[in-house]
Scaffold this active site. Structure first.
Site, PDB file in Angstrom:
ATOM      1  N   ILE A  32       0.824  -1.210   0.000  1.00  0.00           N
ATOM      2  CA  ILE A  32       0.000   0.000   0.000  1.00  0.00           C
ATOM      3  C   ILE A  32       0.865   1.271   0.000  1.00  0.00           C
ATOM      4  O   ILE A  32       0.407   2.331  -0.422  1.00  0.00           O
ATOM      5  CB  ILE A  32      -0.978  -0.058   1.207  1.00  0.00           C
ATOM      6  CG1 ILE A  32      -2.183   0.814   0.975  1.00  0.00           C
ATOM      7  CG2 ILE A  32      -0.285   0.287   2.517  1.00  0.00           C
ATOM      8  CD1 ILE A  32      -3.339   0.538   1.928  1.00  0.00           C
ATOM      9  N   ASN A  88      11.553  -8.971   6.926  1.00  0.00           N
ATOM     10  CA  ASN A  88      11.842  -8.366   8.221  1.00  0.00           C
ATOM     11  C   ASN A  88      11.312  -9.273   9.329  1.00  0.00           C
ATOM     12  O   ASN A  88      10.240  -9.864   9.206  1.00  0.00           O
ATOM     13  CB  ASN A  88      11.184  -6.987   8.327  1.00  0.00           C
ATOM     14  CG  ASN A  88      11.838  -5.964   7.414  1.00  0.00           C
ATOM     15  OD1 ASN A  88      13.048  -5.989   7.198  1.00  0.00           O
ATOM     16  ND2 ASN A  88      11.044  -5.056   6.861  1.00  0.00           N
ATOM     17  N   HIS A 101       5.929 -12.080   5.735  1.00  0.00           N
ATOM     18  CA  HIS A 101       5.787 -11.595   4.355  1.00  0.00           C
ATOM     19  C   HIS A 101       7.156 -11.321   3.755  1.00  0.00           C
ATOM     20  O   HIS A 101       8.069 -10.873   4.446  1.00  0.00           O
ATOM     21  CB  HIS A 101       4.932 -10.317   4.296  1.00  0.00           C
ATOM     22  CG  HIS A 101       5.355  -9.246   5.260  1.00  0.00           C
ATOM     23  ND1 HIS A 101       5.011  -9.286   6.587  1.00  0.00           N
ATOM     24  CD2 HIS A 101       6.087  -8.127   5.086  1.00  0.00           C
ATOM     25  CE1 HIS A 101       5.508  -8.224   7.196  1.00  0.00           C
ATOM     26  NE2 HIS A 101       6.187  -7.501   6.315  1.00  0.00           N
ATOM     27  N   HIS A 103       8.994  -9.016   1.030  1.00  0.00           N
ATOM     28  CA  HIS A 103       8.904  -7.860   0.146  1.00  0.00           C
ATOM     29  C   HIS A 103       9.672  -8.179  -1.130  1.00  0.00           C
ATOM     30  O   HIS A 103      10.837  -8.599  -1.055  1.00  0.00           O
ATOM     31  CB  HIS A 103       9.579  -6.632   0.773  1.00  0.00           C
ATOM     32  CG  HIS A 103       8.971  -6.137   2.045  1.00  0.00           C
ATOM     33  ND1 HIS A 103       8.212  -4.989   2.098  1.00  0.00           N
ATOM     34  CD2 HIS A 103       9.031  -6.608   3.320  1.00  0.00           C
ATOM     35  CE1 HIS A 103       7.835  -4.769   3.355  1.00  0.00           C
ATOM     36  NE2 HIS A 103       8.314  -5.730   4.111  1.00  0.00           N
TER      37      HIS A 103
END
Ligand code: AMP
Ligand code: ZN
Length: 115
Positions: A32, A88, A101, A103
């Site tokens: 987002i 992370n 997740h 990236h």
């Protein structure tokens, strides 16, 4: 499914997102707040908080995270230019969403080192 988790809500369809790819193990959607022309998050459909909560039984899911990172990079045509795949984990990394997740960031030259 963790009802308080935004990424679980995206996976279930409760929260809208720009979905790039989805299968039975992982979902990929656009971040987002993108930091580069391509910024896609690849997440397991199973709620795993972070790398620190990964179990041996999850290994097939982690393999799929990488193969789908490759797939979404191809979809956005950033393979030749290269890209960064980042996960992370915990407070020092700056992790803000506690659903594992990856990236996938690319489409421009990326600064390094990050530390
Ligand atoms: P991290 O700091 O590694 O936990 O990254 C979390 C990422 O999730 C950030 O880059 C946020 O911009 C992104 N993010 C948070 N909420 C959403 C959302 N609803 N849809 C898409 N991306 C999100
Ligand atoms: Zn979740």
């Amino acid at each position: 499914m963790n009802p308080a988790c935004p990424f679980c809500k995206i996976i279930s369809g409760e929260l809208p997102a720009s979905i790039v790819y989805k299968d039975e193990l992982v979902t990929a959607f656009r971040d987002i707040h993108p930091v580069a022309p391509t910024h896609i998050l690849v997440v397991p459909n199973k709620h795993i908080q972070s790398v620190s909560q990964v179990e041996t039984e999850d290994e097939h899911i982690l393999g799929r995270l990488f193969s789908v990172a490759r797939k979404v990079a191809e979809i956005d045509q950033i393979t030749a230019g290269g890209y960064r795949a980042i996960v992370n984990t915990g407070p020092h990394s700056g992790q803000t969403v506690f659903h594992l997740h990856m990236h996938v960031i690319g489409g421009q030259h990326l600064k390094f080192p990050m530390g």
